[in-house]
Design a protein around this motif. Structure first.
Motif, PDB file in Angstrom:
ATOM      1  N   ASP B  36     -21.800  67.745  38.894  1.00  0.00           N
ATOM      2  CA  ASP B  36     -21.657  67.842  37.440  1.00  0.00           C
ATOM      3  C   ASP B  36     -21.560  66.438  36.852  1.00  0.00           C
ATOM      4  O   ASP B  36     -20.822  65.603  37.370  1.00  0.00           O
ATOM      5  CB  ASP B  36     -20.384  68.620  37.074  1.00  0.00           C
ATOM      6  N   LEU B  37     -22.292  66.208  35.771  1.00  0.00           N
ATOM      7  CA  LEU B  37     -22.258  64.884  35.143  1.00  0.00           C
ATOM      8  C   LEU B  37     -22.301  65.052  33.626  1.00  0.00           C
ATOM      9  O   LEU B  37     -23.098  65.829  33.098  1.00  0.00           O
ATOM     10  CB  LEU B  37     -23.465  64.056  35.607  1.00  0.00           C
ATOM     11  N   ASP B  38     -21.410  64.336  32.934  1.00  0.00           N
ATOM     12  CA  ASP B  38     -21.418  64.356  31.473  1.00  0.00           C
ATOM     13  C   ASP B  38     -21.758  62.965  30.961  1.00  0.00           C
ATOM     14  O   ASP B  38     -21.192  61.975  31.409  1.00  0.00           O
ATOM     15  CB  ASP B  38     -20.047  64.770  30.939  1.00  0.00           C
ATOM     16  N   ILE B  39     -22.686  62.918  30.005  1.00  0.00           N
ATOM     17  CA  ILE B  39     -22.977  61.664  29.320  1.00  0.00           C
ATOM     18  C   ILE B  39     -22.472  61.825  27.900  1.00  0.00           C
ATOM     19  O   ILE B  39     -23.076  62.554  27.104  1.00  0.00           O
ATOM     20  CB  ILE B  39     -24.493  61.365  29.320  1.00  0.00           C
ATOM     21  N   PRO B  40     -21.347  61.191  27.551  1.00  0.00           N
ATOM     22  CA  PRO B  40     -20.796  61.386  26.212  1.00  0.00           C
ATOM     23  C   PRO B  40     -21.680  60.774  25.140  1.00  0.00           C
ATOM     24  O   PRO B  40     -22.366  59.774  25.380  1.00  0.00           O
ATOM     25  CB  PRO B  40     -19.421  60.702  26.279  1.00  0.00           C
ATOM     26  N   ALA B  41     -21.639  61.375  23.955  1.00  0.00           N
ATOM     27  CA  ALA B  41     -22.508  60.942  22.854  1.00  0.00           C
ATOM     28  C   ALA B  41     -22.156  59.541  22.391  1.00  0.00           C
ATOM     29  O   ALA B  41     -20.985  59.182  22.281  1.00  0.00           O
ATOM     30  CB  ALA B  41     -22.384  61.912  21.692  1.00  0.00           C
ATOM     31  N   GLY B  42     -23.197  58.749  22.152  1.00  0.00           N
ATOM     32  CA  GLY B  42     -23.021  57.455  21.525  1.00  0.00           C
ATOM     33  C   GLY B  42     -22.349  56.405  22.386  1.00  0.00           C
ATOM     34  O   GLY B  42     -21.952  55.362  21.879  1.00  0.00           O
ATOM     35  N   ARG B  43     -22.231  56.678  23.672  1.00  0.00           N
ATOM     36  CA  ARG B  43     -21.565  55.697  24.520  1.00  0.00           C
ATOM     37  C   ARG B  43     -22.429  55.389  25.747  1.00  0.00           C
ATOM     38  O   ARG B  43     -23.346  56.132  26.078  1.00  0.00           O
ATOM     39  CB  ARG B  43     -20.203  56.229  24.959  1.00  0.00           C
ATOM     40  N   THR B  44     -22.092  54.300  26.412  1.00  0.00           N
ATOM     41  CA  THR B  44     -22.855  53.899  27.583  1.00  0.00           C
ATOM     42  C   THR B  44     -22.096  54.276  28.848  1.00  0.00           C
ATOM     43  O   THR B  44     -20.952  53.852  29.036  1.00  0.00           O
ATOM     44  CB  THR B  44     -23.122  52.387  27.567  1.00  0.00           C
ATOM     45  N   SER B  45     -22.738  55.093  29.688  1.00  0.00           N
ATOM     46  CA  SER B  45     -22.163  55.436  30.983  1.00  0.00           C
ATOM     47  C   SER B  45     -22.947  54.707  32.053  1.00  0.00           C
ATOM     48  O   SER B  45     -24.178  54.745  32.056  1.00  0.00           O
ATOM     49  CB  SER B  45     -22.266  56.939  31.229  1.00  0.00           C
ATOM     50  N   CYS B  46     -22.228  54.028  32.938  1.00  0.00           N
ATOM     51  CA  CYS B  46     -22.915  53.328  34.018  1.00  0.00           C
ATOM     52  C   CYS B  46     -22.663  54.065  35.318  1.00  0.00           C
ATOM     53  O   CYS B  46     -21.544  54.498  35.604  1.00  0.00           O
ATOM     54  CB  CYS B  46     -22.401  51.896  34.136  1.00  0.00           C
ATOM     55  N   LEU B  47     -23.736  54.205  36.093  1.00  0.00           N
ATOM     56  CA  LEU B  47     -23.648  54.927  37.356  1.00  0.00           C
ATOM     57  C   LEU B  47     -23.882  53.951  38.503  1.00  0.00           C
ATOM     58  O   LEU B  47     -24.950  53.364  38.624  1.00  0.00           O
ATOM     59  CB  LEU B  47     -24.698  56.047  37.371  1.00  0.00           C
ATOM     60  N   LEU B  48     -22.837  53.802  39.328  1.00  0.00           N
ATOM     61  CA  LEU B  48     -22.915  52.903  40.477  1.00  0.00           C
ATOM     62  C   LEU B  48     -22.975  53.724  41.759  1.00  0.00           C
ATOM     63  O   LEU B  48     -22.561  54.875  41.782  1.00  0.00           O
ATOM     64  CB  LEU B  48     -21.657  52.032  40.529  1.00  0.00           C
ATOM     65  N   GLY B  49     -23.424  53.092  42.819  1.00  0.00           N
ATOM     66  CA  GLY B  49     -23.425  53.788  44.093  1.00  0.00           C
ATOM     67  C   GLY B  49     -24.259  53.045  45.103  1.00  0.00           C
ATOM     68  O   GLY B  49     -25.145  52.273  44.723  1.00  0.00           O
ATOM     69  N   PRO B  50     -23.986  53.256  46.394  1.00  0.00           N
ATOM     70  CA  PRO B  50     -24.799  52.599  47.418  1.00  0.00           C
ATOM     71  C   PRO B  50     -26.236  53.119  47.375  1.00  0.00           C
ATOM     72  O   PRO B  50     -26.480  54.200  46.842  1.00  0.00           O
ATOM     73  CB  PRO B  50     -24.109  52.996  48.733  1.00  0.00           C
ATOM     74  N   SER B  51     -27.184  52.355  47.904  1.00  0.00           N
ATOM     75  CA  SER B  51     -28.575  52.793  47.837  1.00  0.00           C
ATOM     76  C   SER B  51     -28.779  54.031  48.709  1.00  0.00           C
ATOM     77  O   SER B  51     -28.110  54.200  49.724  1.00  0.00           O
ATOM     78  CB  SER B  51     -29.523  51.669  48.245  1.00  0.00           C
ATOM     79  N   GLY B  52     -29.667  54.895  48.257  1.00  0.00           N
ATOM     80  CA  GLY B  52     -29.972  56.111  49.000  1.00  0.00           C
ATOM     81  C   GLY B  52     -29.040  57.259  48.675  1.00  0.00           C
ATOM     82  O   GLY B  52     -29.129  58.337  49.262  1.00  0.00           O
ATOM     83  N   VAL B  53     -28.126  57.054  47.706  1.00  0.00           N
ATOM     84  CA  VAL B  53     -27.143  58.084  47.404  1.00  0.00           C
ATOM     85  C   VAL B  53     -27.677  59.061  46.343  1.00  0.00           C
ATOM     86  O   VAL B  53     -27.076  60.094  46.089  1.00  0.00           O
ATOM     87  CB  VAL B  53     -25.819  57.419  46.949  1.00  0.00           C
ATOM     88  N   GLY B  54     -28.843  58.723  45.779  1.00  0.00           N
ATOM     89  CA  GLY B  54     -29.477  59.639  44.830  1.00  0.00           C
ATOM     90  C   GLY B  54     -29.235  59.297  43.373  1.00  0.00           C
ATOM     91  O   GLY B  54     -29.436  60.143  42.499  1.00  0.00           O
ATOM     92  N   LYS B  55     -28.830  58.051  43.082  1.00  0.00           N
ATOM     93  CA  LYS B  55     -28.588  57.637  41.691  1.00  0.00           C
ATOM     94  C   LYS B  55     -29.852  57.796  40.848  1.00  0.00           C
ATOM     95  O   LYS B  55     -29.834  58.411  39.790  1.00  0.00           O
ATOM     96  CB  LYS B  55     -28.182  56.151  41.612  1.00  0.00           C
ATOM     97  N   SER B  56     -30.943  57.199  41.352  1.00  0.00           N
ATOM     98  CA  SER B  56     -32.192  57.246  40.594  1.00  0.00           C
ATOM     99  C   SER B  56     -32.682  58.677  40.435  1.00  0.00           C
ATOM    100  O   SER B  56     -33.167  59.057  39.368  1.00  0.00           O
ATOM    101  CB  SER B  56     -33.267  56.409  41.280  1.00  0.00           C
ATOM    102  N   SER B  57     -32.546  59.474  41.493  1.00  0.00           N
ATOM    103  CA  SER B  57     -32.994  60.863  41.418  1.00  0.00           C
ATOM    104  C   SER B  57     -32.216  61.621  40.359  1.00  0.00           C
ATOM    105  O   SER B  57     -32.774  62.448  39.628  1.00  0.00           O
ATOM    106  CB  SER B  57     -32.825  61.544  42.773  1.00  0.00           C
ATOM    107  N   LEU B  58     -30.920  61.332  40.271  1.00  0.00           N
ATOM    108  CA  LEU B  58     -30.073  61.979  39.267  1.00  0.00           C
ATOM    109  C   LEU B  58     -30.561  61.617  37.861  1.00  0.00           C
ATOM    110  O   LEU B  58     -30.689  62.485  36.985  1.00  0.00           O
ATOM    111  CB  LEU B  58     -28.619  61.516  39.480  1.00  0.00           C
ATOM    112  N   LEU B  59     -30.850  60.352  37.670  1.00  0.00           N
ATOM    113  CA  LEU B  59     -31.339  59.899  36.368  1.00  0.00           C
ATOM    114  C   LEU B  59     -32.693  60.521  36.053  1.00  0.00           C
ATOM    115  O   LEU B  59     -32.940  60.988  34.933  1.00  0.00           O
ATOM    116  CB  LEU B  59     -31.436  58.364  36.365  1.00  0.00           C
TER     117      LEU B  59
END
Lengths: 259, 251
Positions: B36-59
């Motif tokens: 589950d992921l929430d991106i709040p309105a009007g704000r910047t959320s940064c997603l960190l994580g080791p490579s291969g963890v699926g960050k880009s896929s999530l985006l």
């Protein structure tokens, strides 16, 4: 400057070739009706300039019309094949099989169907060009950078019209132009073969016809003169095309080292 | 007129995004499930994580360009559709080499069959400092300039949600700092999800920082650093936090 240099190199190569040819004629003392020396060919070219010129115009017309028809056909089929997956599944294998049939074998049939005139030669040249243009362009259309397509999908998401056509027009086709250019270069190199083979099989005009005729009457010097003009024409068309394609695609630079 | 439009654009209502049950698997290998992921309105959320963890896929899942990941639900906070309200920026500039910078910036309008607002595009190019290069081909630009052109193209789309996949990872450190400041300024008021591998970048730009890690990957508690982005890179507190996140990432 570079153009002058490469022209100079070409002229030097040509002069060496002619010198070797003349030497061969002197050393072997071969009869002129077997192998005439370059001087004799030049003389023949001068005497028959009008005759050769008339036939050359016909052949040039066949080559250019063939290039236009064959390229247009090849481009259309590449775009259609890229658009319709079904067409690709059914037609592509057929196209490859068809390519295995030597076009030369079809020449007599084409002359039978289309007559001795221009049409059968233009058809020959078109057929010989069609395949390299289609495959090169289709290859380019297939290899669009996936990142560009992702970008286009986010840009056209939620539109009433699907963005597929716009993506083809604004991204896939321009991105495939360098590949198409390779296909067109090959096409330009082989188009004269198509036209001349067509003339050999059955015609009443053109450089191929003239060469066959001269050969039959032992006018080997005339044959070589016609061959020389044919080669000059083919080289000129090829380099004109190459120059034009480079001009049209300035964003695709030549990255090979020059020396 | 253009300046005025810039103001109204910044005041545009923003939307939040809620992702439920995000799943990504490659064959037998489960990367994440039930995320589950929430991106709040009007704000910047940064997603960190080791490579291969699926960050880009999530985006990419949120961007609607992921064939491999799926979600149970993906909704906008105002109940409207998401399609057409998301702009995407990749770590590669993805500029089309045959188009001028200006034509690249207006690509979206051309793809949609709309008339491109070239004046507005020029205004944006001025904001990213590329006014002089509007007619240049991308090949004539440096890496940092190309990424600025990509930023202008992203802004030109004028979308409430902006998804950025390591947008500044391919440029040198100094250029990166400048680009971060520029992006923070120009993206203010939008709902941004920024994927990065650089804790300091996340700490400079994010209202909220999320860490995706583990096997299968899970999102940790959101970190909300004090102060508003862009936080100055010289802040010692930021470096201490970055070191902590790095330790956390290293496991």
């Amino acid at each position: 400057m570079q153009a002058v240099q490469s022209l100079g190199r070409a002229l030097i190569s040509l002069a060496l070739l002619l010198a070797g040819w003349q030497t061969l004629v002197w050393v072997t003392e071969v009869e002129p009706f077997i192998l005439p020396g370059p001087w004799l060919v030049l003389l023949s070219l001068a005497t028959h300039l009008e005759l050769i010129g008339g036939h050359a115009v016909i052949t040039l017309l066949e080559i250019i019309l063939g290039l236009i028809c064959g390229s247009a056909l090849g481009m259309t089929s590449a775009v259609s094949l890229s658009w319709f997956p079904g067409l690709r599944r059914w037609l592509l294998p057929l196209l490859v099989v068809a390519q295995a049939i030597p076009v030369f074998a079809l020449a007599p049939v084409l002359v039978l169907w289309l007559g001795y005139g221009l049409a059968s030669k233009v058809m020959m040249a078109s057929l010989i060009i069609f395949f390299p243009v289609t495959t090169a362009f289709l290859d380019g259309l297939r290899r669009t950078e996936p990142g560009w397509l992702d970008l286009a999908r986010t840009m056209t998401a939620g539109q009433r019209r699907s963005g597929r056509w716009a993506t083809l027009r604004h991204i896939r086709i321009p991105a495939a132009l360098p590949a198409l250019a390779s296909g067109l270069r090959v096409a330009t190199a082989v188009a004269p073969i198509g036209a001349v083979v067509g003339e050999w099989v059955g015609s009443s005009a053109g450089l191929g016809y003239l060469m066959l005729h001269a050969n039959g009457r032992m006018q080997i010097d005339l044959l070589f003169a016609a061959l020389f003009i044919l080669a000059a024409m083919a080289v000129t068309i090829f380099f004109s095309m190459d120059w034009l394609l480079r001009r049209l695609l300035p964003w695709q630079p030549d990255t090979l080292p020059t020396n | 007129m253009s300046a005025q439009k810039f103001e109204t654009m910044m005041a545009a209502p923003s939307i939040g995004i809620a992702l439920r049950g995000g799943t990504l698997a490659f064959g037998e290998k489960m990367i994440f499930a039930g995320l589950d992921l929430d991106i709040p309105a009007g704000r910047t959320s940064c997603l960190l994580g080791p490579s291969g963890v699926g960050k880009s896929s999530l985006l990419r899942l949120i961007a609607g360009i992921s064939p491999e990941a799926s979600a149970r639900s993906l909704t906008a906070s105002d109940g409207g559709p998401l399609a057409g309200r998301i702009a995407y920026m990749d770590q590669r500039d993805l500029l089309l080499p045959w188009l001028s910078v200006l034509d690249n910036v207006t690509l979206g309008a051309r793809l949609r069959g709309d008339r491109a607002d070239r004046d507005w595009a020029m205004t944006l190019l001025r904001r990213v400092g590329l006014e002089e290069d509007a007619q240049s081909l991308p090949a004539a630009l440096s890496g940092g300039m190309r990424q600025r052109a990509a930023l202008a193209r992203t802004l030109m789309e004028d979308r409430a949600v902006v998804l950025m996949d390591e947008p500044f990872s391919a440029v040198d450190a100094l250029t990166r700092l400048r680009l971060q400041d520029l992006a923070a300024e120009l993206l203010a008021g939008r709902s941004v999800l920024l994927v990065t591998h650089d804790p300091l970048e996340a700490l400079r730009l994010g209202h909220r920082i999320l860490v995706l890690r583990g096997d299968p990957a899970r999102l940790g508690e959101a970190l909300e650093p004090a102060g508003l982005p862009p936080r100055p890179a010289s802040e010692p507190n930021l470096h201490a936090l970055a070191a902590g996140i790095l330790r956390d990432l290293a496991g």
